[in-house]
Write an enzyme that holds these catalytic residues in place. Structure first.
Site, short mmCIF file in Angstrom:
data_model
loop_
_atom_site.label_atom_id
_atom_site.label_comp_id
_atom_site.label_asym_id
_atom_site.label_seq_id
_atom_site.Cartn_x
_atom_site.Cartn_y
_atom_site.Cartn_z
N ARG A 138 1.71 -11.70 10.48
CA ARG A 138 2.73 -11.10 10.40
C ARG A 138 3.20 -10.01 11.33
O ARG A 138 2.03 -9.64 11.96
CB ARG A 138 2.85 -10.57 9.14
CG ARG A 138 2.09 -9.19 8.44
CD ARG A 138 2.54 -7.96 9.32
NE ARG A 138 1.56 -6.89 8.23
CZ ARG A 138 1.44 -5.74 9.19
NH1 ARG A 138 1.53 -5.80 10.43
NH2 ARG A 138 0.61 -4.96 8.53
N GLU A 237 8.50 -2.48 3.44
CA GLU A 237 7.95 -1.00 4.19
C GLU A 237 8.93 -0.93 5.43
O GLU A 237 9.08 0.15 5.95
CB GLU A 237 6.71 -1.35 4.31
CG GLU A 237 6.16 0.23 5.07
CD GLU A 237 4.61 0.48 5.04
OE1 GLU A 237 3.86 -0.08 3.95
OE2 GLU A 237 3.96 0.62 6.00
N ARG A 241 9.56 -7.77 8.22
CA ARG A 241 8.20 -8.21 8.16
C ARG A 241 8.27 -9.87 8.47
O ARG A 241 8.76 -10.48 7.57
CB ARG A 241 7.40 -7.83 7.08
CG ARG A 241 6.93 -6.70 6.84
CD ARG A 241 5.89 -6.24 7.57
NE ARG A 241 5.65 -4.85 7.56
CZ ARG A 241 4.67 -4.19 6.80
NH1 ARG A 241 3.90 -5.01 6.17
NH2 ARG A 241 4.29 -2.86 6.82
N CYS A 283 5.08 2.92 9.40
CA CYS A 283 3.62 3.74 9.18
C CYS A 283 2.93 3.79 10.44
O CYS A 283 2.92 2.52 11.30
CB CYS A 283 3.01 2.96 8.03
SG CYS A 283 1.26 3.59 8.23
N THR A 285 0.41 3.18 11.38
CA THR A 285 -0.95 2.40 11.63
C THR A 285 -0.25 0.96 12.04
O THR A 285 -1.17 0.26 12.82
CB THR A 285 -1.52 1.82 10.22
OG1 THR A 285 -0.56 1.38 9.28
CG2 THR A 285 -2.10 3.28 9.64
N ARG A 292 -0.59 -8.43 12.19
CA ARG A 292 -1.73 -8.54 11.41
C ARG A 292 -1.93 -10.02 11.23
O ARG A 292 -1.14 -10.60 10.64
CB ARG A 292 -1.74 -7.84 10.01
CG ARG A 292 -3.19 -7.47 9.53
CD ARG A 292 -3.18 -6.61 8.33
NE ARG A 292 -2.84 -7.31 7.06
CZ ARG A 292 -3.71 -7.89 6.20
NH1 ARG A 292 -4.89 -7.81 6.82
NH2 ARG A 292 -3.38 -8.68 5.18
N ARG A 321 -10.39 -6.93 4.18
CA ARG A 321 -9.62 -6.29 2.71
C ARG A 321 -10.01 -6.96 1.75
O ARG A 321 -10.61 -8.08 1.85
CB ARG A 321 -8.25 -6.31 3.15
CG ARG A 321 -7.66 -5.52 4.10
CD ARG A 321 -6.15 -5.47 4.30
NE ARG A 321 -5.67 -4.30 5.18
CZ ARG A 321 -4.47 -4.20 5.73
NH1 ARG A 321 -3.59 -5.00 4.96
NH2 ARG A 321 -3.99 -3.44 6.24
N GLU A 326 -4.34 -4.84 1.01
CA GLU A 326 -4.71 -3.52 1.05
C GLU A 326 -5.20 -2.84 -0.23
O GLU A 326 -4.44 -3.13 -1.35
CB GLU A 326 -3.38 -2.86 1.55
CG GLU A 326 -3.75 -1.47 2.15
CD GLU A 326 -2.61 -1.00 2.90
OE1 GLU A 326 -1.28 -1.49 2.61
OE2 GLU A 326 -2.92 -0.21 3.82
N1 ARG Z 1 0.01 5.62 3.57
C1 ARG Z 1 -1.07 4.91 2.89
C2 ARG Z 1 -2.26 5.78 3.31
O1 ARG Z 1 -2.10 6.68 4.01
C3 ARG Z 1 -1.12 3.46 3.58
C4 ARG Z 1 -1.32 3.33 5.05
C5 ARG Z 1 -1.37 2.07 5.75
N2 ARG Z 1 -1.02 0.92 4.86
C6 ARG Z 1 0.47 0.71 5.14
N3 ARG Z 1 1.21 -0.18 4.14
N4 ARG Z 1 1.20 1.35 5.74
O2 ARG Z 1 -3.28 5.45 2.80
#
Ligand code: ARG
Length: 368
Positions: A138, A237, A241, A283, A285, A292, A321, A326
């Site tokens: 994704r 999120e 996606r 996010c 990350t 991913r 994971r 997650e």
């Molecule tokens: N906000 C969460 C943390 O800080 C998730 C971080 C990564 N995962 C995500 N789905 N963005 O642990």
């Protein structure tokens, strides 16, 4: 199943949530306090001085640092603890975002985004089909001119959904399918789709605290290609996606399908992008390729030899994971193994790393 056109006329099937206090409208000048023991990246990097210097800044769409760190404050067990409210947040809050990004993505200041999403031809890593259950790749994408999902207003979400539906109608025949708006479903039908993993569930407590569940299920939905091998989540999120998946080990087929989907959608949707940081996501990350790529793989023997598994995984820049994704546990020896790197590496390198890493893991499992 209801189609894209269905959505426009449908009324919310569920009572709407009471309107939230919109995040980020007022900067709190008092110092946020992370509980003792919180070792998220935000708790580590946000010094009192840094907080004071950023607390009154507002991004172009009015997002503030207080809103960005709410999830990290509320959930001391966060690993990152900060979200972006729009593409401008990365520049506005760069003094705290940059160290977090460098720390998480393990990059230095000369490494940045590398573009490359071109078709690949990789051998089958599991020709007998003994280990790999499924493959899923994704990417996260956001539209550059709308606030991101923790800061977007209800009307903007609806606008975004309509734009995405129009773009999805342009998909070529092999990827065409139906858009299912969650608003058009009864609670029972929606739950059924979540159980079949065809729809995404409402966000977890980290996403909840960030404001990502606001107005759920308004303007949320999933697009499913007729064969279900290409899917798009809308307003989870991230705005989008975009994913390709199938049961089985054909990494090339899945990656190449994702590339075709991206090629078809990209001309119709202006994505938030930064030359250094790559595709921008809610996010930090997920920035960079925002990709991913992973497999569900059954490893009965390596489950008993976790050090060996961890060593191979680290060597090939992968991560483990749990079976449910997650923050979940491994169930019946089925691991979710995917790339650990998203920024400073191209999508093509990621898929090659996954291929060599998974091949090495299967080899080790056979030899045990
Ligand atoms: N906000 C969460 C943390 O800080 C998730 C971080 C990564 N995962 C995500 N789905 N963005 O642990």
């Amino acid at each position: 199943m209801p189609s894209a056109r269905f959505w426009i006329k449908s009324r919310p099937a569920w009572p709407e949530e009471s309107p939230p206090s919109h995040p980020g409208m007022k900067a709190d000048p008092s110092q946020p306090r992370f509980p003792a023991g919180a070792n998220s990246l935000i708790a580590t990097h946000l010094s009192p001085d840094l907080y004071r210097s950023l607390a009154r800044i507002r991004s172009k769409s009015g997002f503030t640092l207080d809103a960005a760190i709410r999830s990290g404050l509320k959930n001391p067990d966060s690993s990152i603890g900060i979200y972006a409210g729009d593409s401008d947040s990365y520049a506005c809050f760069a003094p705290v975002m940059t160290p977090i990004i460098r720390d998480y993505h393990k990059i230095n200041d000369t490494q940045g985004h590398l573009e490359q999403f071109t078709p690949v031809h990789l051998s089958n890593p599991d020709p007998e089909g003994r280990y790999i259950r499924s493959t899923r790749i994704r990417v996260a994408r956001n539209l550059k001119d709308l606030p991101f999902c923790c800061h977007i207003r209800a009307g903007e979400r609806v606008k975004l959904e309509k734009r995405v539906i129009r773009a999805l109608e342009k998909l070529p025949e092999g990827l065409a399918g139906d858009y299912i708006s969650f608003n058009s479903l009864s609670q029972k039908d929606y739950t059924g789709l979540v159980q079949k993993k065809l729809a995404f569930p409402k966000g977890d407590r980290f996403q909840e605290a960030a404001g990502l569940n606001r107005d759920f299920p308004l303007a949320r939905g999933v697009f499913l290609s007729h064969d279900k091998g290409f899917r798009v989540w809308v307003n989870e999120e991230d705005h989008l996606r975009i994913m390709a998946l199938e049961s089985g080990p054909d990494l090339s087929a899945v990656f190449n399908r994702l590339c075709s989907g991206l090629d078809a959608l990209s001309p119709h949707l202006a994505f938030a992008f930064d030359p250094e940081l790559g595709f921008l996501s809610s996010c930090p990350t997920n920035i960079g390729t925002a990709m991913r790529a992973g497999v569900h793989i059954r490893l009965k023997k390596l489950e008993q030899a976790r050090d060996t598994l961890n060593r191979i995984v680290a060597r090939h820049h992968l991560q483990i994971r749990g079976t449910g994704g997650e923050k979940t546990a491994v169930n019946q020896s089925v691991f979710d193994i995917s790339n650990a790197r998203r920024l400073g590496v191209s999508a093509n390198d990621i898929i090659r790393d996954l291929h060599t890493g998974i091949s090495a893991i299967i080899e080790a499992e056979k030899n045990l």
